[in-house]
Design a protein around this motif. Structure first.
Motif, mmCIF file in Angstrom:
data_model
loop_
_atom_site.group_PDB
_atom_site.id
_atom_site.type_symbol
_atom_site.label_atom_id
_atom_site.label_comp_id
_atom_site.label_asym_id
_atom_site.label_seq_id
_atom_site.Cartn_x
_atom_site.Cartn_y
_atom_site.Cartn_z
ATOM 1 N N GLU A 184 61.428 28.303 24.162
ATOM 2 C CA GLU A 184 62.075 27.454 23.169
ATOM 3 C C GLU A 184 62.367 26.050 23.701
ATOM 4 O O GLU A 184 62.417 25.089 22.944
ATOM 5 C CB GLU A 184 63.371 28.098 22.682
ATOM 6 C CG GLU A 184 64.429 28.289 23.747
ATOM 7 C CD GLU A 184 65.724 28.836 23.168
ATOM 8 O OE1 GLU A 184 65.966 28.608 21.973
ATOM 9 O OE2 GLU A 184 66.478 29.500 23.903
ATOM 10 N N GLN A 185 62.551 25.908 25.010
ATOM 11 C CA GLN A 185 62.861 24.592 25.560
ATOM 12 C C GLN A 185 61.641 23.682 25.623
ATOM 13 O O GLN A 185 61.777 22.466 25.743
ATOM 14 C CB GLN A 185 63.453 24.725 26.971
ATOM 15 C CG GLN A 185 62.443 25.145 28.041
ATOM 16 C CD GLN A 185 63.072 25.203 29.425
ATOM 17 O OE1 GLN A 185 64.258 25.439 29.561
ATOM 18 N NE2 GLN A 185 62.268 24.995 30.451
ATOM 19 N N ASN A 186 60.441 24.261 25.508
ATOM 20 C CA ASN A 186 59.220 23.462 25.592
ATOM 21 C C ASN A 186 58.875 22.915 24.211
ATOM 22 O O ASN A 186 57.903 23.315 23.571
ATOM 23 C CB ASN A 186 58.075 24.302 26.152
ATOM 24 C CG ASN A 186 56.855 23.471 26.510
ATOM 25 O OD1 ASN A 186 56.810 22.267 26.261
ATOM 26 N ND2 ASN A 186 55.857 24.108 27.085
ATOM 27 N N THR A 187 59.689 21.979 23.748
ATOM 28 C CA THR A 187 59.519 21.450 22.395
ATOM 29 C C THR A 187 58.227 20.644 22.255
ATOM 30 O O THR A 187 57.656 20.566 21.168
ATOM 31 C CB THR A 187 60.719 20.572 22.020
ATOM 32 O OG1 THR A 187 60.882 19.542 23.020
ATOM 33 C CG2 THR A 187 61.989 21.404 21.956
ATOM 34 N N VAL A 192 52.752 20.320 19.605
ATOM 35 C CA VAL A 192 51.293 20.324 19.709
ATOM 36 C C VAL A 192 50.713 21.497 18.930
ATOM 37 O O VAL A 192 49.756 21.353 18.156
ATOM 38 C CB VAL A 192 50.844 20.380 21.177
ATOM 39 C CG1 VAL A 192 49.330 20.610 21.277
ATOM 40 C CG2 VAL A 192 51.214 19.087 21.896
ATOM 41 N N TYR A 193 51.299 22.679 19.114
ATOM 42 C CA TYR A 193 50.780 23.864 18.436
ATOM 43 C C TYR A 193 50.918 23.745 16.913
ATOM 44 O O TYR A 193 50.018 24.161 16.173
ATOM 45 C CB TYR A 193 51.509 25.114 18.937
ATOM 46 C CG TYR A 193 51.291 25.396 20.403
ATOM 47 C CD1 TYR A 193 50.074 25.109 21.016
ATOM 48 C CD2 TYR A 193 52.300 25.939 21.198
ATOM 49 C CE1 TYR A 193 49.864 25.351 22.366
ATOM 50 C CE2 TYR A 193 52.096 26.198 22.548
ATOM 51 C CZ TYR A 193 50.886 25.898 23.125
ATOM 52 O OH TYR A 193 50.685 26.144 24.454
ATOM 53 N N GLN A 194 52.010 23.174 16.458
ATOM 54 C CA GLN A 194 52.168 22.984 15.022
ATOM 55 C C GLN A 194 51.109 22.039 14.472
ATOM 56 O O GLN A 194 50.589 22.244 13.372
ATOM 57 C CB GLN A 194 53.575 22.452 14.718
ATOM 58 C CG GLN A 194 54.663 23.488 14.874
ATOM 59 C CD GLN A 194 56.053 22.921 14.637
ATOM 60 O OE1 GLN A 194 56.297 21.743 14.887
ATOM 61 N NE2 GLN A 194 56.967 23.756 14.166
ATOM 62 N N SER A 195 50.776 20.995 15.231
ATOM 63 C CA SER A 195 49.747 20.060 14.781
ATOM 64 C C SER A 195 48.378 20.715 14.723
ATOM 65 O O SER A 195 47.489 20.244 14.019
ATOM 66 C CB SER A 195 49.699 18.837 15.704
ATOM 67 O OG SER A 195 49.209 19.187 16.987
ATOM 68 N N LEU A 196 48.205 21.811 15.461
ATOM 69 C CA LEU A 196 46.935 22.526 15.458
ATOM 70 C C LEU A 196 46.900 23.636 14.411
ATOM 71 O O LEU A 196 45.903 24.344 14.295
ATOM 72 C CB LEU A 196 46.664 23.126 16.843
ATOM 73 C CG LEU A 196 46.466 22.119 17.980
ATOM 74 C CD1 LEU A 196 46.388 22.827 19.323
ATOM 75 C CD2 LEU A 196 45.213 21.290 17.751
ATOM 76 N N LEU A 219 61.730 33.304 23.578
ATOM 77 C CA LEU A 219 60.294 33.069 23.601
ATOM 78 C C LEU A 219 59.804 33.023 22.166
ATOM 79 O O LEU A 219 59.981 33.980 21.403
ATOM 80 C CB LEU A 219 59.573 34.187 24.365
ATOM 81 C CG LEU A 219 58.052 34.058 24.495
ATOM 82 C CD1 LEU A 219 57.690 32.872 25.378
ATOM 83 C CD2 LEU A 219 57.431 35.341 25.049
ATOM 84 N N ILE A 220 59.216 31.894 21.779
ATOM 85 C CA ILE A 220 58.753 31.702 20.408
ATOM 86 C C ILE A 220 57.282 32.112 20.293
ATOM 87 O O ILE A 220 56.447 31.685 21.101
ATOM 88 C CB ILE A 220 58.916 30.235 19.976
ATOM 89 C CG1 ILE A 220 60.395 29.827 20.058
ATOM 90 C CG2 ILE A 220 58.385 30.019 18.563
ATOM 91 C CD1 ILE A 220 60.625 28.359 19.824
ATOM 92 N N ILE A 221 56.982 32.943 19.334
ATOM 93 C CA ILE A 221 55.610 33.363 19.068
ATOM 94 C C ILE A 221 55.093 32.563 17.872
ATOM 95 O O ILE A 221 55.746 32.501 16.831
ATOM 96 C CB ILE A 221 55.525 34.876 18.761
ATOM 97 C CG1 ILE A 221 56.197 35.691 19.871
ATOM 98 C CG2 ILE A 221 54.068 35.289 18.577
ATOM 99 C CD1 ILE A 221 55.587 35.484 21.238
#
Length: 367
Positions: A184-187, A192-196, A219-221
């Motif tokens: 979660e801290q790796n915003t 980046v993943y949302q843009s993909l 941990l975000i999936i």
């Protein structure tokens, strides 16, 4: 054999991964990918690829290094047609991994020297992990050297690997789902993943230890499905181009054209239904006005309201939207339903990622 049993057996066989795979090279605009080799593991140490791993993947550097070594060895074993027992890497569910080395032959940071010369131009790796033939699912992960993070390399290579992963066999792996796991801290990675095209699908509470803040973190999936992922938009959003001879791209083009055709036909159908509905509505109101001349419908203002009421799928005044249009995201019109025709290639000379790394001091990057 009963018909239903035979059908089930055939379906099960069709979901089995091949015993051996030819890992294809993949071209990018900034870098290119080649199958990872055992020798590349030492090069990952040279570029300090595991520095700060706890902030990026939630693992400590030692665990990250061990995982990368296992992934590369699994990938090499699969490319040789070796079974799990032959490769020395236990894999009870027969889930495979593909590893590519990310290679550059350019000077992207403008310091006058070819990047990563000390590591034979290897700046990181990208993986499809736990490739599950039965569920048609795989996890994707990028590991970059400390001097090569935050420069857009992930945005260049991830859509191309995902295109190969989603493409039907034999052009690709025929996956249905590709997913990522990010602390979660790796915003930055979440963005980046949302843009993909990835969307959050779950959260594992307190699954990781945040050493920097001395606390647990979630941990975000995130995942995306084959019919949701658009490789064109994911590249176009960052000023990059489709490379049509990459594996799976032709199939992606064909699928997208088919999807656009369905959408355009649906729009035409809605427009026709809207016209019909507006005509029926007008006829009803005319009859109503004729039979009740003193009703509210006979007032000029009310009549104007009726006639300018938007119809189904239409705009004000009953006008229907034109089906020959281009959207802001690169969706094309009827005459040209592909955003990158031979005469309309976009230029990316001034794209943000071409100058992002310039002027950065390598001795402080990643710290």
């Amino acid at each position: 054999m009963p018909e239903n049993v035979e059908s089930a057996t055939t379906d099960q066989q069709s979901r089995e991964l091949p015993g051996r795979i030819a890992i294809p090279p993949i071209k990018g605009e900034m870098v290119h990918l080649r199958p990872a080799m055992i020798e590349d593991l030492d090069r990952m140490d040279v570029i300090e690829a595991y520095l700060g791993a706890s902030n990026i993947t939630g693992k400590d550097s030692g665990a990250e290094r061990s995982a990368v070594h296992a992934w590369v060895r699994r990938s090499v074993a699969w490319s040789k047609g070796e079974s799990s027992s032959e490769s020395g890497v236990g894999d009870p569910e027969s889930r495979r991994t593909i590893a590519w080395s990310i290679v550059t032959e350019s000077d992207h940071d403008g310091d006058g020297a070819v990047d990563a010369a000390s590591s034979n131009n290897v700046i990181g790796m990208i993986f499809l992990i736990d490739i599950d033939g039965w569920a048609r699912s795989a996890r994707i992960q990028v590991v970059l050297g400390k001097d090569y993070r935050g420069r857009g390399y992930s945005r260049d290579v991830m859509p191309r690997v995902m295109t190969y992963g989603f493409a039907p066999e034999p052009a690709g792996l025929g996956m249905h789902r590709i997913w990522v796991a990010v602390p979660e801290q790796n915003t930055r990675s979440v963005s980046v993943y949302q843009s993909l095209g990835f969307v959050p699908s779950g959260r594992s509470r307190d699954a990781l230890w945040n050493a920097a803040d001395n606390r647990y973190q979630d941990l975000i999936i995130m995942d995306t499905l084959a019919d949701e992922f658009d490789p064109i938009r994911s590249l176009d959003a960052f000023g990059m181009h489709v490379i049509e001879d990459n594996p799976g791209v032709k199939e992606a083009l064909s699928a997208r054209e088919h999807s656009l055709a369905i959408r355009i036909n649906a729009d035409k159908s809605d427009a026709k239904d809207g016209d019909k509905a507006q005509a029926e509505h007008s006829a009803v109101e005319e009859n109503r006005t004729a039979s009740s001349p003193r009703s509210a419908w006979s007032s000029p203002s009310a009549e104007k309201t009726v006639r300018t009421q938007p119809s189904r799928g239409g705009s004000e005044g009953g006008k229907q939207p034109s089906v020959e249009r281009k959207s802001v995201n690169g969706d094309a019109d009827v005459e040209n339903n592909w955003p990158y025709g031979s005469n309309e290639r976009k230029t990316s000379k001034e794209a943000w990622w071409r100058t992002l790394g310039r002027g950065r001091k390598r001795d402080t990057e990643g710290k």
